[in-house]
Design a protein around this motif. Structure first.
Motif, short mmCIF file in Angstrom:
data_model
loop_
_atom_site.label_atom_id
_atom_site.label_comp_id
_atom_site.label_asym_id
_atom_site.label_seq_id
_atom_site.Cartn_x
_atom_site.Cartn_y
_atom_site.Cartn_z
N GLY A 24 22.90 9.93 2.30
CA GLY A 24 21.65 10.38 1.70
C GLY A 24 20.48 9.92 2.54
N ALA A 25 19.31 9.88 1.92
CA ALA A 25 18.10 9.51 2.64
C ALA A 25 17.11 8.89 1.69
CB ALA A 25 17.49 10.74 3.32
N LEU A 26 16.25 8.07 2.23
CA LEU A 26 15.12 7.56 1.46
C LEU A 26 13.89 7.52 2.35
CD1 LEU A 26 14.60 4.26 2.21
CD2 LEU A 26 16.77 4.12 1.02
N GLN A 27 12.76 7.74 1.72
CA GLN A 27 11.50 7.77 2.47
C GLN A 27 10.45 6.92 1.78
OE1 GLN A 27 9.07 10.68 5.02
NE2 GLN A 27 9.00 11.60 3.00
N ILE A 28 9.74 6.14 2.59
CA ILE A 28 8.58 5.39 2.13
C ILE A 28 7.33 6.19 2.48
CG2 ILE A 28 7.30 3.23 2.34
CD1 ILE A 28 10.04 2.88 1.12
N VAL A 29 6.51 6.47 1.48
CA VAL A 29 5.25 7.20 1.71
C VAL A 29 4.10 6.23 1.48
CG1 VAL A 29 3.84 9.17 1.04
CG2 VAL A 29 6.34 9.32 0.91
N ASP A 51 0.83 -1.20 0.00
CA ASP A 51 0.00 0.00 0.00
C ASP A 51 0.87 1.26 0.00
OD1 ASP A 51 -2.60 1.02 -0.16
OD2 ASP A 51 -2.65 1.48 1.99
N ILE A 52 1.82 1.31 -0.94
CA ILE A 52 2.81 2.39 -1.00
C ILE A 52 2.40 3.41 -2.07
CG2 ILE A 52 5.23 2.97 -1.41
CD1 ILE A 52 4.74 1.34 1.11
N ALA A 53 2.47 4.70 -1.73
CA ALA A 53 2.18 5.77 -2.69
C ALA A 53 3.39 6.12 -3.51
CB ALA A 53 1.66 7.00 -1.96
N GLN A 54 4.57 6.27 -2.87
CA GLN A 54 5.80 6.52 -3.60
C GLN A 54 7.00 6.31 -2.69
OE1 GLN A 54 5.24 10.57 -5.00
NE2 GLN A 54 6.62 11.40 -3.46
N ILE A 55 8.16 6.17 -3.31
CA ILE A 55 9.43 6.02 -2.61
C ILE A 55 10.36 7.13 -3.09
CG2 ILE A 55 11.42 4.51 -2.18
CD1 ILE A 55 9.57 2.13 -2.76
#
Length: 711
Positions: free
Chosen positions: A142-147, A120-124
């Motif tokens: 760096g960074a990464l985010q799960i939305v 149920d992921i909108a974007q990464i």
């Protein structure tokens, strides 16, 4: 072919714009703490939207990062253990994170949290380069985010899947209106498999897995404020350490390829189990002409796993003596983590009208309290002694501020953050305290970025940024140990120049960078201990290219092309250390490559979309590749460049869709991690038929089918 395909895809995209059909090119990202366009932001950003995630069949983070050149990740040893690198900065096993990982704006405190099931992921969102001034001590690379999808998203869906390895899965989500502006969304996912990697000695697959997941979200107004509540729970179990061993150094001069890559031959089947839960609350409200937002989160994590350490069948000798009649089994490293996180942020835009410079001011504070307990029960290597327990607490506090000025054709940003990490470790054996250690690490991290947009289709930018990951404690060294009781913080300083271009149906991004890393942290396993060595200085130089184009083949057919290539070569400038095998001698590792970070990564993707009579047909092919990878500081064990192909075919109509997919369709096999006899005294002395090296294999070809109903 292995090195040409990704670069050829980027070259093709450069020729594609004249044929492209219109597409939306702006994507809103939130990884830096506020909503902004990924094109306008003076930073290197890769975004995987919901369509890309679905087209690639992404269900884990290591599958997602394949589409983000420069970012590399593998899941190793057990479900919670992973190795991740970005722009030559690598995090390995028990180390502090070098890449910040956020889930809906909440910073996750430990790399153990990186490997949960995605659904149920909108974007990464992937943000490259040091982001310490924005996100703190865990963003040196760096960074990464799960939305995840919020309750205002589509009503819901149900999806079922099955495939080889007895893989089966089910997931779904549902949004509900509760009245008075309140909405709720529930999502869940379950999957299980018997496995794909066969152990030759046990004559069965040993990488079985099962994952159970649930997420609940609730949002609505609270007076003038908006409230978001989230609870998620994960539980998984399965096989552990489907590794093998061979004398790769002697038989293949350290090249992990071809006949030396045997299937697992160990005579002990490991197992793993873990649970993770998180509860969070976010409030946003108007304040002093701007907006204030606050977040509170609480995490609980528990992992239990056991395995063998030699990955060989039969009894073992050590320098000819029959010391290990049962082999090196079982060993375990149970881990418990508790985290409390809080952040308060205020932002305001000062806009004086058309033609004037607009200012955005951000200030805030952050606190994260972590308690981590780990027991190193290394079984036979303890020779009857009780296992030591390591209780480590970390209280991170930070204050930060940032200002951005935006003109008609330019943008300037300056961010500054001060972090402090107060760490304490207590070592106990059978309940008795052996040692207690306390230390505070402090770092001020600046970031300066300038962007110039001569028109709406071009953006040129330059960035100077710093980041660090905190220091910590090693096991207590003995008289002959080559490690220190404490390792210092790793500090990254980086310069970057980039350009973004877009037009009707196409987009290209490019950047070059150079980073200097002091006290580069390198994980290794020495004398039966998990330790971190501090490499004096590392230099990383790189280039990243990516692009996308949509070609209108006809009124009913489009061809979507995307490609990316990233080269980041990390080289040790200076590091002389005691020889791990020869007491009294030293080794000069200067000039060696940094471990566990591929020389380059690349991907090229083509998706054909055809619409007829209300039916949409899609065919997608992804070519993925990584360059040569070294696994240890001595650069003996290495995996050559490799490539693999993923395929997917789908059909959709009236909310129903079905897909057939195959990953690594040509069944390529390679090593994803390794430890060698040249760095590990234990392996150098083990027999019979030793010495040998150990390595972990990928899972080879996988295929499956899915059916989904959206409503």
């Amino acid at each position: 072919m292995r090195t040409v395909l990704p670069a050829a895809g980027v070259l093709f995209l450069a020729c594609a714009p004249a044929l492209a059909a219109p597409i939306t090119v702006d994507t809103v990202i939130t990884v830096r703490g506020g909503a902004e366009s990924d094109f306008i932001a003076p930073a290197a950003v890769t975004v995987l939207d919901a369509d890309t995630i679905a087209a690639r069949g992404v269900t884990t983070l290591d599958a997602a990062v394949i589409a983000a050149p420069g970012l590399h990740m593998i899941n190793d040893q057990d479900p919670g253990t992973n190795i991740v690198s970005l722009r030559g900065v690598s995090t390995d096993r028990l180390q502090q994170a070098a890449i910040a990982y956020l889930a809906d704006g909440v910073a996750l405190a430990d790399t153990e949290f990186f490997t949960g099931r995605l659904y149920d992921i909108a974007q990464i969102e992937v943000l490259k380069g040091p982001q310490g001034a924005v996100l703190g001590k865990s963003a040196a690379g760096g960074a990464l985010q799960i939305v995840t999808r919020d309750p205002s998203s589509q009503l819901g869906y149900v999806s079922l899947g099955a495939g080889d390895g007895a893989w089966r899965s089910g997931e779904g989500a549902l949004s509900i209106r509760l009245g008075a502006g309140w909405r709720a969304r529930a999502a869940g996912a379950w999957s299980a498999a018997d496995g794909w990697i066969r152990n030759r000695t046990l004559d069965r697959v040993v990488d079985a897995e099962e994952s159970r997941n649930l997420r609940l979200r609730l949002s609505g107004p609270l007076g003038p404020a908006a409230l978001q509540l989230k609870f998620q729970w994960m539980e998984d179990d399965g096989g552990a350490a489907w590794a093998s061993s061979n004398n790769v150094t002697g038989l293949a001069l350290g090249v992990l390829d071809g006949p030396v890559l045997t299937d697992p031959i160990g005579d002990f089947e490991g197992r793993s189990a873990r649970q993770w839960s998180q509860a969070s609350a976010r409030v946003t409200a108007p304040l002093a002409g701007g907006e204030v937002s606050g977040v509170l989160a609480s995490d609980r994590y528990r992992k239990r796993w056991f395995e063998e350490l030699d990955y060989r069948a039969g009894p073992l000798t050590f320098f000819g003596a029959p010391v290990f009649p049962q082999g090196l089994q079982p060993i375990s490293q149970p881990t418990d983590i508790s985290v409390q996180t809080g952040e308060l942020r205020w932002a305001r835009v000062f806009d004086r009208g058309e033609g004037a410079v607009a200012w955005r001011l951000t200030v805030g504070g952050f606190v994260q309290d972590i308690a981590r307990r780990r027991i190193d029960d290394f079984g036979p290597l303890l020779f009857g002694a009780p296992a030591p327990a390591y209780d480590t607490t970390s209280l991170q506090s930070a204050i930060f501020a940032g200002v951005a000025a935006t003109g008609e054709r330019w943008i300037g940003e300056f961010q500054l953050r001060s972090d402090q990490d107060d760490r304490t470790q207590t070592i106990t054996v059978s309940g008795a305290r052996i040692d207690r250690r306390d230390v505070s690490f402090r770092k001020v991290q600046p970031r300066l970025a300038l962007g110039f947009m001569p028109n709406e289709e071009l953006n040129f930018y330059g960035v100077y940024g710093e980041g660090f990951r905190t220091g910590g404690f090693n096991p207590l060294p003995g008289a002959g140990s080559i490690w220190k009781a404490r390792f210092e913080p790793e500090v990254t300083r980086s310069l970057e120049a980039g350009a973004k271009a877009r037009g009707a149906g196409w987009r290209l991004d490019a950047n070059v960078f150079e980073s200097r890393i002091e006290n580069y942290q390198n994980y290794t396993f020495l004398d039966g201990q998990s330790v971190t060595l501090s490499v004096d200085e590392v230099r990383v130089r790189g280039i990243e290219l990516s692009g996308e184009a949509v070609l209108a083949l006809s009124r009913a057919s489009d061809l979507v092309l995307s490609a990316g290539y990233a080269r980041s070569r990390g080289v040790i400038d200076r590091f002389i250390a005691p020889d791990p095998l020869m007491a009294g001698r030293s080794r000069d590792y200067s000039g060696a490559r940094t471990p566990n970070a591929p020389d380059w990564t690349g991907t090229a993707s083509a998706r054909l979309e055809h619409r007829v009579s209300g039916v949409e047909l899609t065919l997608q092919a992804d070519i993925n590749a990584t360059g040569e990878t070294y696994f240890e500081l001595d650069n003996v064990l290495r995996a050559p460049a490799k490539s693999w192909i993923d395929l997917r075919a789908g059909v959709a109509r009236n909310g129903w869709s079905a897909a057939l997919w195959g990953r690594n369709v040509s069944n390529e096999r390679w090593a994803i991690s390794a430890f060698g006899q040249g760095m590990l005294p234990l392996l150098a002395g083990l027999g019979p038929n030793g010495p040998f090296d150990t390595f972990t294999l990928n899972r080879g070809r996988q295929w499956g089918a899915e059916i989904t109903r959206r409503f």
